[in-house]
Design an enzyme around this catalytic site. Structure first.
Site, mmCIF file in Angstrom:
data_model
loop_
_atom_site.group_PDB
_atom_site.id
_atom_site.type_symbol
_atom_site.label_atom_id
_atom_site.label_comp_id
_atom_site.label_asym_id
_atom_site.label_seq_id
_atom_site.Cartn_x
_atom_site.Cartn_y
_atom_site.Cartn_z
ATOM 1 N N ARG A 1 -0.740 -3.138 6.790
ATOM 2 C CA ARG A 1 -0.315 -3.042 8.193
ATOM 3 C C ARG A 1 -1.256 -2.281 9.127
ATOM 4 N NH1 ARG A 1 5.686 -1.139 7.432
ATOM 5 N NH2 ARG A 1 4.687 -0.447 5.517
ATOM 6 N N TYR B 1 12.529 1.240 -9.632
ATOM 7 C CA TYR B 1 12.990 0.421 -8.500
ATOM 8 C C TYR B 1 14.175 -0.452 -8.913
ATOM 9 C CZ TYR B 1 8.952 1.628 -5.579
ATOM 10 O OH TYR B 1 8.033 2.304 -4.823
ATOM 11 N N ARG C 1 0.785 -11.682 8.739
ATOM 12 C CA ARG C 1 2.119 -11.325 8.258
ATOM 13 C C ARG C 1 3.198 -11.961 9.147
ATOM 14 N NH1 ARG C 1 6.581 -9.507 7.057
ATOM 15 N NH2 ARG C 1 7.055 -7.412 6.367
HETATM 16 O O1 1CP Z 1 -4.295 -3.828 -0.618
HETATM 17 C C1 1CP Z 1 -3.645 -3.586 -1.658
HETATM 18 O O2 1CP Z 1 -3.605 -2.455 -2.176
HETATM 19 C C2 1CP Z 1 -3.030 -4.763 -2.387
HETATM 20 C C3 1CP Z 1 -1.660 -5.028 -2.270
HETATM 21 C C4 1CP Z 1 -0.540 -4.119 -2.767
HETATM 22 C C5 1CP Z 1 -0.419 -3.327 -3.922
HETATM 23 C C6 1CP Z 1 -1.481 -3.003 -4.951
HETATM 24 C C7 1CP Z 1 0.706 -4.064 -2.088
HETATM 25 C C8 1CP Z 1 0.981 -4.745 -0.825
HETATM 26 N N1 1CP Z 1 1.566 -3.323 -2.864
HETATM 27 C C9 1CP Z 1 0.911 -2.836 -3.978
HETATM 28 C C10 1CP Z 1 1.443 -2.030 -5.067
HETATM 29 C C11 1CP Z 1 2.744 -1.326 -4.880
HETATM 30 N N2 1CP Z 1 3.892 -1.776 -4.283
HETATM 31 C C12 1CP Z 1 3.007 -0.052 -5.424
HETATM 32 C C13 1CP Z 1 2.026 0.737 -6.260
HETATM 33 C C14 1CP Z 1 1.099 1.522 -5.416
HETATM 34 C C15 1CP Z 1 1.728 2.595 -4.578
HETATM 35 O O3 1CP Z 1 2.262 3.548 -5.137
HETATM 36 O O4 1CP Z 1 1.647 2.456 -3.338
HETATM 37 C C16 1CP Z 1 4.334 0.284 -5.089
HETATM 38 C C17 1CP Z 1 5.074 1.561 -5.433
HETATM 39 C C18 1CP Z 1 4.882 -0.808 -4.369
HETATM 40 C C19 1CP Z 1 6.252 -0.938 -3.830
HETATM 41 C C20 1CP Z 1 6.195 -1.159 -2.385
HETATM 42 N N3 1CP Z 1 5.991 -2.375 -1.816
HETATM 43 C C21 1CP Z 1 6.201 -0.204 -1.357
HETATM 44 C C22 1CP Z 1 6.293 1.289 -1.568
HETATM 45 C C23 1CP Z 1 7.629 1.777 -1.118
HETATM 46 C C24 1CP Z 1 7.997 3.096 -1.745
HETATM 47 O O5 1CP Z 1 8.977 3.099 -2.470
HETATM 48 O O6 1CP Z 1 7.287 4.098 -1.492
HETATM 49 C C25 1CP Z 1 6.072 -0.873 -0.128
HETATM 50 C C26 1CP Z 1 6.060 -0.304 1.267
HETATM 51 C C27 1CP Z 1 5.923 -2.257 -0.444
HETATM 52 C C28 1CP Z 1 5.645 -3.371 0.504
HETATM 53 C C29 1CP Z 1 4.200 -3.675 0.619
HETATM 54 N N4 1CP Z 1 3.390 -3.993 -0.460
HETATM 55 C C30 1CP Z 1 2.127 -4.273 -0.016
HETATM 56 C C31 1CP Z 1 2.135 -4.143 1.423
HETATM 57 C C32 1CP Z 1 0.954 -4.386 2.311
HETATM 58 C C33 1CP Z 1 3.429 -3.753 1.803
HETATM 59 C C34 1CP Z 1 3.933 -3.544 3.227
HETATM 60 C C35 1CP Z 1 4.741 -4.739 3.588
HETATM 61 C C36 1CP Z 1 4.652 -5.204 5.013
HETATM 62 O O7 1CP Z 1 3.722 -5.921 5.404
HETATM 63 O O8 1CP Z 1 5.595 -4.884 5.753
#
Ligand code: 1CP
Length: 345
Positions: free
Chosen positions: A30, A152, A39
């Site tokens: 984002r 989760y 997106r």
């Molecule tokens: O660019 C990159 O890093 C590649 C894409 C990627 C990866 C590796 C995304 C896209 N998510 C992840 C891994 C991920 N997802 C993790 C492990 C890394 C970390 O700790 O951040 C975790 C815990 C998640 C779960 C998740 N998905 C969260 C975290 C929420 C929390 O509990 O703290 C969130 C916000 C998402 C949604 C998400 N995933 C990825 C993006 C770009 C987004 C945002 C979504 C959007 O566009 O609104």
């Protein structure tokens, strides 16, 4: 200025490069206006993950903008519960939501046999990215570690208080072991398919590995991730990076595991300690506080130089201690990348 060819994979095989390879957790996302545009076009976040054309586009965006050494597949760790048949959705501005596994009976409904039906668009994304990316740059596949994905699934969301999850694990030990086993097998199969589609390395994210009693950590974090690496390496030959975020001194045991080519360190781990205790075992990746990149300026530059100095002469991959936050200014990222590329060490 560009980096060394194949710098990411060379570092994972123990070579010391100066400047080091660079990529960033959450490099797609984002904080980039071009991501927000795609997106919007995709609809929901899951629609974006399962759309190979658009997922490939957002994977490539940070590579085009910053010429990084590695792309990371655009997907999410929660696609495995989704593919197992649990309801997963992303509420706008609130992060992920899942149907919570409040009772072991819910687990009986999950179906590990057909995950690839749902996940096949992800493999197509990998193929597309690999064919767009120049051969000198690596493509990283990834998955969540079983413990983190289980947190989760049990809480139904990201959890601020993991003690409730340990309580579930203690109370329903057999069901919890079955869940971890199911996640080990499905995650290994998922990663193998990513590599067969073109991923050059895989990273396993254990974002909620902190604050656990040592035996619990060994049993439910280290051992399942080790088993995944073992299962993957029987079939395909790729380096595996472990990211047991904030596990403190237990990082040393993770780094010492020969199945891991590297470990990714979190924001809080002292760099001098990591260079002394982790670097002898393989590549170290990460460390920079993502919030310093929000701030930018001299504090960011000073920290980046300090990180380069701490790992000088060691196999090191420049990265953050955790992902970029949405309000990171993209121009600060550009400045950080050029500072590292210009570094003479
Ligand atoms: O660019 C990159 O890093 C590649 C894409 C990627 C990866 C590796 C995304 C896209 N998510 C992840 C891994 C991920 N997802 C993790 C492990 C890394 C970390 O700790 O951040 C975790 C815990 C998640 C779960 C998740 N998905 C969260 C975290 C929420 C929390 O509990 O703290 C969130 C916000 C998402 C949604 C998400 N995933 C990825 C993006 C770009 C987004 C945002 C979504 C959007 O566009 O609104």
């Amino acid at each position: 200025m560009t980096g060394h060819p194949h710098a990411f994979l060379r570092t994972l095989s123990g070579e010391v490069l100066s400047p080091p390879p660079i990529w960033f957790m959450r490099q797609a996302g984002r904080y980039l206006p071009e991501y927000r545009a795609v997106r919007k076009e995709a609809g929901s976040f899951l629609d974006l993950c399962y759309n190979p054309e658009l997922a490939c586009e957002v994977t490539m965006q940070p590579i085009r903008r910053y010429d990084l050494d590695a792309a990371i597949l655009f997907a999410d760790i929660l696609l495995i519960p989704d593919a197992l048949g649990l309801d997963v959705w992303f509420a706008q501005g609130e992060g992920p939501r899942l149907e919570p596994v409040f009772a072991p009976e819910v687990l009986d409904r999950l179906d590990p046999a057909n995950i690839h039906d749902r996940l096949s668009p992800i493999y197509e994304t990998v193929e597309r990215v690999r064919s767009e990316l120049v051969p000198e740059k690596a493509l990283i596949g990834f998955a969540g570690a079983p413990w983190t994905v289980a947190t989760y699934m049990i809480a139904g969301r990201g959890s601020k208080d993991p003690s409730a999850l340990r309580a579930f694990a203690y109370e329903h030990e057999d069901a919890f072991n079955d869940l971890i086993d199911m996640l080990v097998t499905t995650t290994a199969a998922y990663l193998i398919r990513q590599v067969q589609a073109g991923a050059n390395a895989v990273q396993i994210f254990d974002s909620w590995a902190s604050g656990l009693p040592e035996p619990f950590f060994r049993r439910y974090c280290l051992e399942p991730v080790r088993r995944i690496a073992e299962m993957v390496k029987v079939v395909v030959d790729v380096p595996v990076i472990a990211f047991p975020r904030a596990c403190g001194p237990l990082y040393e045991d993770v780094a010492a595991e020969p199945l891991f080519a590297g470990v990714s360190i979190d924001t809080g781990l002292p760099w001098a300690w990591a260079a002394k205790h982790l670097s002898p075992h393989g590549a170290v990746q990460g460390g920079l506080d993502p919030l310093l990149v929000v701030q930018g300026g001299e504090p960011m530059r000073e920290a980046a130089r300090g990180l380069l100095k701490a790992f000088a002469g060691k196999p090191f991959i420049f990265n953050l201690g955790h992902g970029f936050v949405p309000h990171t200014p993209p121009e600060n990222v550009a400045e950080l990348v050029s500072l590292i590329r210009d570094h003479k060490g």
